[in-house]
Design a protein around this motif. Structure first.
Motif, short mmCIF file in Angstrom:
data_model
loop_
_atom_site.label_atom_id
_atom_site.label_comp_id
_atom_site.label_asym_id
_atom_site.label_seq_id
_atom_site.Cartn_x
_atom_site.Cartn_y
_atom_site.Cartn_z
N ASP A 27 4.75 23.05 2.19
CA ASP A 27 5.31 23.28 0.85
C ASP A 27 4.53 22.44 -0.15
OD1 ASP A 27 8.65 22.83 -0.60
OD2 ASP A 27 6.91 24.05 -1.19
N PRO A 28 3.33 22.87 -0.54
CA PRO A 28 2.45 22.00 -1.33
C PRO A 28 3.03 21.57 -2.66
CG PRO A 28 1.28 23.95 -0.55
CD PRO A 28 2.73 24.18 -0.28
N GLU A 29 4.12 22.23 -3.09
CA GLU A 29 4.70 21.78 -4.36
C GLU A 29 5.32 20.41 -4.24
OE1 GLU A 29 7.25 24.12 -6.64
OE2 GLU A 29 6.16 25.98 -6.25
N TYR A 30 5.60 20.04 -3.00
CA TYR A 30 6.20 18.74 -2.77
C TYR A 30 5.21 17.83 -2.05
CZ TYR A 30 10.89 19.71 -4.34
OH TYR A 30 11.98 19.97 -5.13
N SER A 31 5.30 16.55 -2.37
CA SER A 31 4.46 15.58 -1.68
C SER A 31 5.33 14.55 -1.01
CB SER A 31 3.55 14.85 -2.67
OG SER A 31 2.66 15.74 -3.26
N CYS A 32 4.76 13.94 0.02
CA CYS A 32 5.46 12.87 0.70
C CYS A 32 4.81 11.56 0.30
CB CYS A 32 5.34 13.08 2.21
SG CYS A 32 6.23 11.85 3.15
N ILE A 33 5.60 10.59 -0.08
CA ILE A 33 5.05 9.29 -0.46
C ILE A 33 5.62 8.24 0.48
CG2 ILE A 33 4.94 7.53 -2.26
CD1 ILE A 33 4.88 9.57 -4.30
N VAL A 34 4.73 7.44 1.07
CA VAL A 34 5.18 6.37 1.96
C VAL A 34 4.56 5.07 1.50
CG1 VAL A 34 5.29 7.97 3.89
CG2 VAL A 34 3.32 6.50 3.64
N GLY A 35 5.23 3.97 1.80
CA GLY A 35 4.68 2.68 1.40
C GLY A 35 4.86 1.65 2.49
N VAL A 36 3.91 0.71 2.59
CA VAL A 36 4.05 -0.40 3.54
C VAL A 36 3.95 -1.72 2.77
CG1 VAL A 36 3.13 0.92 5.45
CG2 VAL A 36 1.60 -0.50 4.12
N PRO A 37 4.66 -2.73 3.24
CA PRO A 37 4.64 -4.02 2.52
C PRO A 37 3.27 -4.69 2.67
CG PRO A 37 5.94 -4.19 4.52
CD PRO A 37 5.56 -2.75 4.40
N PRO A 38 3.02 -5.73 1.89
CA PRO A 38 1.71 -6.39 1.94
C PRO A 38 1.42 -6.97 3.32
CG PRO A 38 3.01 -7.18 0.09
CD PRO A 38 3.89 -6.30 0.88
N LEU A 39 0.13 -6.99 3.66
CA LEU A 39 -0.29 -7.49 4.97
C LEU A 39 0.00 -8.96 5.16
CD1 LEU A 39 -3.80 -6.23 6.06
CD2 LEU A 39 -1.62 -5.96 7.21
N PHE A 53 0.83 -1.20 0.00
CA PHE A 53 0.00 0.00 0.00
C PHE A 53 0.86 1.24 0.00
CE2 PHE A 53 -4.58 -0.61 0.75
CZ PHE A 53 -4.63 -1.98 0.62
N ILE A 54 0.42 2.24 -0.75
CA ILE A 54 1.19 3.48 -0.83
C ILE A 54 0.26 4.67 -0.65
CG2 ILE A 54 2.63 4.90 -2.35
CD1 ILE A 54 3.60 2.39 -3.66
N ILE A 55 0.71 5.65 0.12
CA ILE A 55 -0.09 6.87 0.28
C ILE A 55 0.77 8.07 -0.09
CG2 ILE A 55 -1.14 8.43 1.96
CD1 ILE A 55 -2.39 6.29 3.31
N ALA A 56 0.15 9.01 -0.80
CA ALA A 56 0.84 10.25 -1.13
C ALA A 56 0.10 11.40 -0.46
CB ALA A 56 0.89 10.46 -2.63
N SER A 57 0.86 12.35 0.06
CA SER A 57 0.22 13.48 0.72
C SER A 57 1.04 14.72 0.48
CB SER A 57 0.13 13.18 2.22
OG SER A 57 -0.01 14.37 2.93
N ALA A 58 0.38 15.81 0.09
CA ALA A 58 1.12 17.05 -0.13
C ALA A 58 1.66 17.55 1.20
CB ALA A 58 0.20 18.09 -0.75
N LEU A 59 2.86 18.13 1.19
CA LEU A 59 3.42 18.67 2.43
C LEU A 59 2.69 19.96 2.77
CD1 LEU A 59 7.24 18.17 1.78
CD2 LEU A 59 5.72 16.76 3.14
N PRO A 60 2.17 20.08 3.98
CA PRO A 60 1.38 21.27 4.29
C PRO A 60 2.17 22.57 4.16
CG PRO A 60 1.56 19.83 6.20
CD PRO A 60 2.23 19.15 5.09
#
Lengths: 547, 224, 190
Positions: A481-493, A472-479
């Motif tokens: 600096d909205p031009e940049y986003s943070c992307i994080v991922g977790v391995p399968p359950l 699973f991966i989630i992307a979220s804009a940095l509050p």
């Protein structure tokens, strides 16, 4: 180079002034608390700087390193090439105690300025020196030996196939070695064992080590088996320390092993709220649906718990109910498919009032550490104070902040699912937190985002079982600096191992499309990317993971 | 027989004391000074000696690596480089506080102190060390000039001069203090209305300061 | 009533909080001096004019008022000096702005002379700084948190420590005492 003898490490740092750089993780913080106490006892002068990412580490290192010959990196620096990135002075000593693996091979094999402290018991599965670096080199102390070797080998292309075979084998070894990232033994437990070897251990240190280990387990940094083994070790220490203290004073710290429910903060909340917001129960009951809510009520009724009681704060429930409810939950949970509702953990008691379980304290400290309104160092110092048992108010503030975080997590997951924002591309599932959402600030810190990601994966997989094999991966804009986003991922359950290939995958996908990325965090599966490059990054990642 | 000459030429001025004894004497003087209402005899030699010792120890430590220093008499524990021994810190604190207490008393009763020193004869031990005397005099002059400039100058002529006897602040020598007896003393006149008492070693009593002040100076008692 | 102004001078000082210093109330002092002059003149004229002892009680009254006024004014000034002395011990040789602003010119001169006297005395003790070490040392080093970006601090042993905001350090008491007083470092109780 590797240092197995942790006593040697401590002896070396004791004579001098030390610069300590700690990463802002709970494990790192707990390790620091224990080490700090030991340094106080030996009157060692130190300077402490908390760091939250690679560039912060670099700048802090450069500012302070020329005044200190001994530098210790706690829970950071293991997976970056310290000599190259931080450029320590030749007569300084940099000790690295990190739980992030794999360690950069140059830290292990290159010179004696950088020393990685690893207990003997841990098998690193590091490729042999001969397989990575050419043995017959004249200038043994040159840093980029292997690069020189490669150049030489290219020139001598027509040479023996032995060299070709060696090169290919080397590439394979490096690929396998760096492919999966994960976590080693908790740093706080490592430092606790240092204290134990010096016979300076006590219940307070052990408690901090327990928080560090619990952090690793509850945040899915280590798998269940590893956790159970570690708990065994901890339990031995618990018994030893409890036997030592012959005083019957009520104010004595007593640690006890107990089965803990996967219900967040239930002792400081109402049972209903805790059941609704804990990711384990919320996902399995699918609490965001009306059917789910009804099922939860059924569950409570099945145990004979009146709704009125469940909606009260836990401390106000009837005594008999409070005593028995954990047992009832464990038994009834089997019927509802919640097989794993309890896990082994520890609780602390001192005085009449103060009883805390490791999970609760972890949540409080974590909330303080990742607080969006404070900057890094201030948050670290506040979290440090929260760990002192004299600061009950801070623990309660932390718990309240955790409760708010739990509510935000559930709201966001519900929003994702209800508004169908969860996208399943072939090889992975992802969701994006829209800009302008109120919760954006709350999830500014990468570790909170990772927690949201895990929560989402549990929730989504409860409805769509086949998604359990996908990361699973989630992307979220940095509050800020909205031009940049943070992307994080977790391995399968479905995979219980703690290792993840996502870090490596992110790197490769980003390289392929020349996206403007930063891998700031010490956790490899966290990255910052320019928001406009997100789409092509996801495309590249899809292509990569399909193969 | 003329003993007086022999008395002055005896060895008391050049008593050999170990460092531990010097420390003990300072500690006692410090406690006495804190508890008494007025300045006691100056212990300047003790102060100077200890300060010198502290300086030597500091110098030694900044040069040496960790080892057991041979100045055992001062109970210094060997610690690693870059840290000062605990004992030196404590000694410094004691000396500093001792000196500070004395200065505060001088500032409070400046004129009284100066007067006392002037009437003392050459035989008795001064209450003010030379440096303290200079300090007291400067302080007194400074204050007097200031008050004259700010106030007295503007007052009618008859009121411009302060009558020293009336204006100086006199310490209350009749406050009660607790003391412990160090050696047997007989015939102490504690209260003029009563008969003299005998004091035995290790007894603790309470009395007005004035009658037992001489005993304190002879170190037959110490304040607690 | 005679002497009321003088008493109000004293009361004003009494009301001032211990860590502050109000400016010298020169106006009130001038009024007191004026009152004293008037009383004195009245007394003088009474003595010159009258030979008999009829005016003696009123002369006594005025005389007492005069002495009382003098005593109040002197107490007021002396107490201010005591306060300034205390500030020297609390804050060091350079007083904070908010105190300096309220000191009168003469008081500043007095303070400089006091400083000099104190410095001379400390010299006689081999330079022992008696304004340090105000609390008994519990341990050799103390844990401090840096509250502002101070920059480099050079210790007695020649080492340089960089004090950046929100960093924590464990330093010898002697190095940090003056910075704690200035508010750059905060002592964390162990």
């Amino acid at each position: 180079m590797i240092v197995n003898d942790i006593l040697e490490f401590y002896r070396d740092i004791c004579g001098e002034r030390v610069l300590i750089l700690v990463s802002t993780t709970v494990d790192g913080l707990c390790a620091w608390k224990i080490l700090q106490s030991l340094l106080h006892m030996d009157n060692v002068q130190y300077t402490l700087i908390p760091v939250d990412g690679k560039s912060h580490l670099e700048s802090a290192f450069r500012t302070h390193s020329d005044q200190n010959t001994v530098i210790v990196l706690i829970d950071c620096g293991g997976n970056i090439n310290v000599s190259e990135e931080l450029e320590p002075l030749p007569d300084s000593q940099v000790y690295v105690l990190d739980s992030h693996i794999p360690y950069d091979l140059d830290n292990i094999y290159d010179g004696d300025v950088v020393k990685v402290v690893i207990p003997e018991s841990f098998d690193l599965e590091v490729p042999r020196y001969e397989d990575i670096y050419e043995e017959d080199s004249e200038n043994e102390d040159e840093p980029n030996r292997k690069r020189r070797r490669e150049e030489e080998e290219e020139e001598e292309d027509s040479l023996l196939p032995r060299k070709e075979r060696w090169k290919r084998k080397r590439e394979e070894l490096l690929f396998t070695y760096y492919e999966l990232s994960g976590y080693n033994l908790s740093v706080s437990l490592m430092i606790f064992e240092l204290a134990w070897k010096m016979s300076k251990d006590n219940s307070q240190y052990l408690w901090w080590a327990i928080i560090g280990v619990t952090d690793q387990y509850l945040n899915c940094k280590i798998g269940r088996d590893q956790y159970v083994t570690t708990c065994g070790t901890v339990q031995q220490h618990v018994q030893r320390l409890n036997n030592h203290s012959d005083s019957t004073s009520v104010n004595q710290m007593k640690i006890k092993y107990s089965n803990e429910l996967r219900l967040d903060l239930y002792r400081h909340w109402s049972l209903m709220e805790s059941l609704k917001h804990s990711s384990y129960t919320a996902s399995r009951f699918r609490i965001w649906t009306s059917k789910g809510k009804k099922k939860l009520n059924e569950f409570l009724a099945d145990m004979g718990l009146p709704l009125l009681q469940c909606n009260q704060t836990f401390q106000s429930m009837d005594m008999e109910i409070r005593r028995e409810v954990c047992g009832w939950i464990e038994v009834t949970a089997q019927k509802y498919g919640l097989d794993d509702i309890s896990y082994g953990s520890f609780e602390l008691q001192y005085g009449f009032k103060n009883k805390y379980c490791a999970g609760d304290v972890l949540q409080a400290v974590s909330a303080a550490l990742t607080c969006p309104t404070l900057d890094t160092e201030a948050a670290f110092l506040r979290a440090q104070d929260t760990l002192n048992r004299s600061n009950e108010k801070l623990i309660h503030t932390g718990i309240e902040q955790s409760k708010a975080l739990c509510c935000s997590l559930l709201n966001q997951v519900q929003a994702f699912i209800d508004m169908k924002q969860v996208v399943c591309t072939g090889p992975f599932v992802y969701a994006v937190i829209q800009e302008g959402v109120a919760e954006l600030e709350v999830f500014a810190h990468p570790s909170r985002l990772l927690r949201l990601c895990r929560y989402l994966s549990e929730a989504y997989c409860a409805t769509t079982r086949k998604a359990a094999v996908l990361p699973f991966i989630i992307a979220s804009a940095l509050p800020l600096d909205p031009e940049y986003s943070c992307i994080v991922g977790v391995p399968p359950l479905s995979v219980d191992s703690n290792k993840s290939y996502l870090g490596r995958a992110f790197h490769q996908a980003a390289d392929k499309v020349n996206a403007s990325v930063e891998f700031e965090d010490f956790e490899p599966s966290v990255m910052q990317i320019k928001s406009e490059d997100k789409a092509k990054f996801f495309d590249a990642l899809t292509a990569l993971l399909m193969t | 027989m003329d003993l007086s000459l022999d008395d002055t030429a005896n060895d008391d001025e050049y008593e050999q004391l170990t460092a531990a004894q010097v420390l003990e004497r300072l500690e006692e003087s410090w406690v006495n000074e804190r508890l008494s209402p007025y300045l006691l005899e100056t212990q300047q030699e003790v102060v100077d000696c200890l300060l010198e010792q502290c300086q030597t120890v500091e110098d030694n430590f900044s040069q040496a690596s960790s080892f057991a220093v041979g100045i055992h008499q001062l109970e210094i524990q060997a610690v690693s480089k870059n840290s000062e021994p605990r004992a030196t810190q404590r000694i410094k604190y004691m000396v500093t506080d001792y000196v500070r207490t004395r200065l505060k008393k001088i500032e409070k009763h400046t004129e009284y102190a100066l007067e006392e020193e002037l009437v003392k004869d050459d035989q008795s031990v001064p209450h003010l060390s030379p440096a303290e005397f200079v300090y007291a005099r400067e302080f007194h002059r400074n204050t007097r000039d200031h008050l004259t400039e700010m106030a007295l100058k503007h007052m009618p002529s008859a009121f411009q001069n302060l009558d020293k006897q009336k204006s100086m602040s006199v310490p209350n020598l009749n406050t009660f203090i607790f003391f412990k007896v160090k050696e047997d003393v007989n015939d102490v006149q504690v209260d003029p209305r009563e008969t003299p008492v005998d004091l035995s070693k290790d007894e603790i009593h309470i009395s007005k300061y004035l009658p037992i002040a001489p005993l304190l100076e002879q170190t037959k008692i110490k304040l607690v | 009533m005679f002497g009321e102004k003088a008493v109000s001078l004293v009361k004003e000082l009494h009301r001032c909080p211990p860590e502050q210093l109000h400016p010298v109330n020169e106006d009130l002092m001038r009024q007191v001096f004026a009152e004293m002059t008037a009383l004195f003149e009245a007394n003088k004229s009474d003595i010159e004019v009258n030979d008999d002892n009829k005016m003696i009680p009123s002369i006594h009254l005025r005389h007492s008022a005069l002495e009382h006024n003098r005593r109040c004014v002197l107490a007021y000034l002396k107490q201010r000096l005591n306060k300034i002395t205390q500030f020297r011990w609390d804050h060091g040789a350079v007083l904070p702005e908010e105190i300096q602003v309220n000191m009168q010119e003469h008081e500043k001169q007095w303070f400089n002379k006091y400083n000099k006297s104190l410095a001379n005395y400390m010299l006689s003790l081999n330079g022992l700084d008696i304004t340090q070490n105000t609390v008994p040392p519990k341990s050799l080093k103390i844990q401090v948190r840096c509250l502002q970006d101070y920059g480099e601090l050079e210790t007695d042993s020649g080492d340089i420590i960089m004090l950046t905001v929100n960093s924590e350090h464990y330093l010898p008491l002697s190095e940090c005492e003056h910075l704690i007083k200035q508010g750059v470092l905060q002592h964390m109780g162990s």
